[in-house]
Scaffold this motif. Sequence first.
Motif, PDB file in Angstrom:
ATOM      1  N   PHE A  41      -3.424   5.722   2.293  1.00 39.65           N
ATOM      2  CA  PHE A  41      -2.151   6.244   2.765  1.00 39.65           C
ATOM      3  C   PHE A  41      -1.125   5.136   2.978  1.00 39.65           C
ATOM      4  CE2 PHE A  41      -4.976   9.701   4.558  1.00 39.65           C
ATOM      5  CZ  PHE A  41      -4.584  10.642   3.620  1.00 39.65           C
ATOM      6  N   ILE A  42      -1.526   4.066   3.693  1.00 40.97           N
ATOM      7  CA  ILE A  42      -0.567   3.016   4.050  1.00 40.97           C
ATOM      8  C   ILE A  42      -0.123   2.241   2.818  1.00 40.97           C
ATOM      9  CG2 ILE A  42      -2.240   1.166   4.513  1.00 40.97           C
ATOM     10  CD1 ILE A  42       0.800   1.944   6.697  1.00 40.97           C
ATOM     11  N   ASN A  43      -0.980   2.189   1.795  1.00 40.49           N
ATOM     12  CA  ASN A  43      -0.666   1.402   0.598  1.00 40.49           C
ATOM     13  C   ASN A  43      -0.456   2.272  -0.639  1.00 40.49           C
ATOM     14  OD1 ASN A  43      -1.149  -1.376   1.785  1.00 40.49           O
ATOM     15  ND2 ASN A  43      -3.152  -0.446   2.145  1.00 40.49           N
ATOM     16  N   ILE A  44      -0.151   3.549  -0.445  1.00 43.60           N
ATOM     17  CA  ILE A  44      -0.121   4.488  -1.563  1.00 43.60           C
ATOM     18  C   ILE A  44       0.898   4.079  -2.633  1.00 43.60           C
ATOM     19  CG2 ILE A  44       1.557   6.074  -0.510  1.00 43.60           C
ATOM     20  CD1 ILE A  44      -1.569   7.114  -2.494  1.00 43.60           C
ATOM     21  N   VAL A  45       2.042   3.534  -2.212  1.00 50.54           N
ATOM     22  CA  VAL A  45       3.066   3.123  -3.179  1.00 50.54           C
ATOM     23  C   VAL A  45       2.582   1.909  -3.975  1.00 50.54           C
ATOM     24  CG1 VAL A  45       5.422   2.265  -3.443  1.00 50.54           C
ATOM     25  CG2 VAL A  45       4.939   4.111  -1.817  1.00 50.54           C
ATOM     26  N   LEU A 272       2.353  11.930   3.389  1.00 50.07           N
ATOM     27  CA  LEU A 272       3.781  11.928   3.070  1.00 50.07           C
ATOM     28  C   LEU A 272       4.576  10.837   3.765  1.00 50.07           C
ATOM     29  CD1 LEU A 272       4.806  15.701   3.048  1.00 50.07           C
ATOM     30  CD2 LEU A 272       4.392  14.200   1.099  1.00 50.07           C
ATOM     31  N   MET A 273       4.230  10.556   5.024  1.00 49.64           N
ATOM     32  CA  MET A 273       5.111   9.717   5.827  1.00 49.64           C
ATOM     33  C   MET A 273       5.234   8.305   5.263  1.00 49.64           C
ATOM     34  SD  MET A 273       5.078   9.144   9.923  1.00 49.64           S
ATOM     35  CE  MET A 273       6.271   8.077  10.719  1.00 49.64           C
ATOM     36  N   ILE A 274       4.105   7.716   4.857  1.00 51.46           N
ATOM     37  CA  ILE A 274       4.159   6.353   4.340  1.00 51.46           C
ATOM     38  C   ILE A 274       4.965   6.306   3.038  1.00 51.46           C
ATOM     39  CG2 ILE A 274       2.781   4.445   3.486  1.00 51.46           C
ATOM     40  CD1 ILE A 274       2.640   4.957   6.529  1.00 51.46           C
ATOM     41  N   ALA A 275       4.707   7.283   2.159  1.00 48.21           N
ATOM     42  CA  ALA A 275       5.467   7.331   0.902  1.00 48.21           C
ATOM     43  C   ALA A 275       6.958   7.553   1.181  1.00 48.21           C
ATOM     44  CB  ALA A 275       4.927   8.448   0.014  1.00 48.21           C
ATOM     45  N   TYR A 276       7.268   8.385   2.160  1.00 51.24           N
ATOM     46  CA  TYR A 276       8.646   8.676   2.542  1.00 51.24           C
ATOM     47  C   TYR A 276       9.357   7.406   3.011  1.00 51.24           C
ATOM     48  CZ  TYR A 276      12.408  10.781   5.400  1.00 51.24           C
ATOM     49  OH  TYR A 276      13.615  11.127   5.954  1.00 51.24           O
ATOM     50  N   LEU A 277       8.691   6.632   3.850  1.00 44.84           N
ATOM     51  CA  LEU A 277       9.313   5.435   4.403  1.00 44.84           C
ATOM     52  C   LEU A 277       9.358   4.279   3.410  1.00 44.84           C
ATOM     53  CD1 LEU A 277       7.750   5.422   8.007  1.00 44.84           C
ATOM     54  CD2 LEU A 277      10.055   6.139   7.347  1.00 44.84           C
ATOM     55  N   GLN A 278       8.320   4.194   2.547  1.00 44.65           N
ATOM     56  CA  GLN A 278       8.234   3.030   1.658  1.00 44.65           C
ATOM     57  C   GLN A 278       9.000   3.201   0.345  1.00 44.65           C
ATOM     58  OE1 GLN A 278       4.128   1.868   1.115  1.00 44.65           O
ATOM     59  NE2 GLN A 278       3.774   1.611   3.310  1.00 44.65           N
ATOM     60  N   PRO A 419      -2.699  17.374   1.077  1.00 49.49           N
ATOM     61  CA  PRO A 419      -2.018  16.423   0.185  1.00 49.49           C
ATOM     62  C   PRO A 419      -1.743  16.984  -1.203  1.00 49.49           C
ATOM     63  CG  PRO A 419      -3.798  15.341   1.377  1.00 49.49           C
ATOM     64  CD  PRO A 419      -3.934  16.802   1.650  1.00 49.49           C
ATOM     65  N   ILE A 420      -2.665  17.831  -1.718  1.00 50.73           N
ATOM     66  CA  ILE A 420      -2.443  18.415  -3.041  1.00 50.73           C
ATOM     67  C   ILE A 420      -1.233  19.346  -3.015  1.00 50.73           C
ATOM     68  CG2 ILE A 420      -3.415  19.951  -4.796  1.00 50.73           C
ATOM     69  CD1 ILE A 420      -6.167  18.775  -4.116  1.00 50.73           C
ATOM     70  N   ILE A 421      -1.197  20.227  -2.004  1.00 50.81           N
ATOM     71  CA  ILE A 421      -0.048  21.132  -1.856  1.00 50.81           C
ATOM     72  C   ILE A 421       1.236  20.323  -1.672  1.00 50.81           C
ATOM     73  CG2 ILE A 421       1.035  22.823  -0.321  1.00 50.81           C
ATOM     74  CD1 ILE A 421      -1.734  23.952   0.256  1.00 50.81           C
ATOM     75  N   ALA A 422       1.149  19.322  -0.762  1.00 52.96           N
ATOM     76  CA  ALA A 422       2.339  18.515  -0.475  1.00 52.96           C
ATOM     77  C   ALA A 422       2.832  17.786  -1.722  1.00 52.96           C
ATOM     78  CB  ALA A 422       2.029  17.507   0.633  1.00 52.96           C
ATOM     79  N   GLY A 423       1.900  17.243  -2.522  1.00 50.53           N
ATOM     80  CA  GLY A 423       2.284  16.529  -3.739  1.00 50.53           C
ATOM     81  C   GLY A 423       3.022  17.418  -4.714  1.00 50.53           C
ATOM     82  N   PHE A 424       2.529  18.644  -4.891  1.00 49.15           N
ATOM     83  CA  PHE A 424       3.150  19.543  -5.862  1.00 49.15           C
ATOM     84  C   PHE A 424       4.431  20.184  -5.325  1.00 49.15           C
ATOM     85  CE2 PHE A 424      -1.059  19.247  -7.846  1.00 49.15           C
ATOM     86  CZ  PHE A 424      -0.675  19.007  -9.157  1.00 49.15           C
ATOM     87  N   ILE A 425       4.485  20.450  -4.003  1.00 49.49           N
ATOM     88  CA  ILE A 425       5.745  20.946  -3.425  1.00 49.49           C
ATOM     89  C   ILE A 425       6.818  19.869  -3.571  1.00 49.49           C
ATOM     90  CG2 ILE A 425       6.925  21.619  -1.290  1.00 49.49           C
ATOM     91  CD1 ILE A 425       4.377  22.942  -0.361  1.00 49.49           C
TER      92      ILE A 425
END
Length: 483
Positions: A41-45, A272-278, A419-425
């Motif tokens: 999560f923290i390093n997803i980007v 979502l949050m880490i991707a949102y911020l990074q 996460p799957i739902i969130a990714g596709f939404i």
Amino acid sequence: MSIKKTSELSEAKTGFLVLTKRLWPHFLIYINYAFTVSVLFINIVIIAGIMWPGDIPFAFELHAGELGILTGTSIYIIAISGILFGYLADKFSRIKLMAYVEITYGIGLFFNGFIPAGQGHTTYFFFLIFSLVRGFSIGGFWPLITSHVDDSTETKERSQFFGAMQAAFQVFQIFGMFISAILFQTNYWRIFFIFVGILALVFGFLILIRGKEPKRGAKREELKQVLSSEDVVYEYKLTKDTIRSTIFAPTNLIAFFEGVFTTILLGVPDFLMIAYLQSPPYNFSPFISAIFLIIFGLPGGLIGSLAFAKISDKLGKKSIKYRIYMIVLSTITLSLVYVVIFNLPLPIMTPEQGNNIIFVLSVPIIWIMGLAAFIARAVVGLWNINQPPVLQQINLPEAQGKINSANQFLEAIGSGTGPIIAGFILMAFNQDFQLTVFITMILGIMGGLLWLLAAIWVEKDVNRISAILSKRERELSTKSQID
């Protein structure tokens, strides 16, 4: 301070030390898991860039669906393996099984450090494979721990234990984020996986050699006296009647169904949050994200876990219903806090500004977001501290592994689906993080409201278990006298 208060404080400290000494394998497993749980999560980007370096800086946005699958499918494996280990926990040595899952977890980490980088879907495939190996091991952690705890601790000790576990988890989770962020950001991510993998292997062999297996049912109030004899063994198995009257009790069924909704609430913000911020335009670096959580999240987690453990103990002694009310408070508060976080007017920053801790902390709105993160980390402890004791009190000793694995199965379905739902939404609505969070948080609130229904039946379910165990205590006493 009065003599009475001094005595109570000394007794509490001694009790905690004794508890830690008795249950050290659980802490080894859980802190190692906590140290690695948020690495993706923290390093997803950055991980997206490791897989698809040609797509930087928008690798996450271009591959959000695949990254959601990477996160979600490993959680589905947790759900499936949990059923297996829940069944095994009620039949075989929990200590040997804990050693096995910890060693397997170490293997999944260690070899993740040797995969090829920068090869697109090939790199993605290797990340996925070792994530699934770790997921298989993680599935055994909680059913084995809760089954072992049920036979190793008094009822009055359990909130203290789960509070200590939750506090340790939050500390090591955030430090794991911090250290992994530094190593991933400086391209030393292989060292992280190899080192933590070796540590898990050492822990696994230590548990195998030094861990102790408790007698089943020995800590239940109704059975404590009769099972204190070495000659008396609790050998009851689940039957059709006990499955129907206890496993399918109303509180258990509600706990099963709400788990799907609640864990969507718990799983989506981390994804979502880490991707949102990074991601642009905010451009927080992984290092700054980890520092942010240390400053705001860590104190919230510690204060929430330790303080709420004591409050939960006091209120739980009055009525088990209070534990349910605290679970409801946790889920609803979390939902509202996450909606607030994703709707704060954050400043647009360059990558250089997003890696400058002084600049980031000079922005007033960051402190408001920090307060929200503090609250979120504090109240999440209410759910983790109060749910396990509720499930333990409404189930028989021979069902602890199965019931916790079944509950974990449905919770993992929610965690994996989130996460799957969130990714596709996110992809369907053109990277609209606010709408995505709002939709998924509604599901979390529904889970909290389901727990309110459990308050209607929970005391009857507890009394039913107590009556069954009291009857068995008489049977075991009679049998020991005959023998």
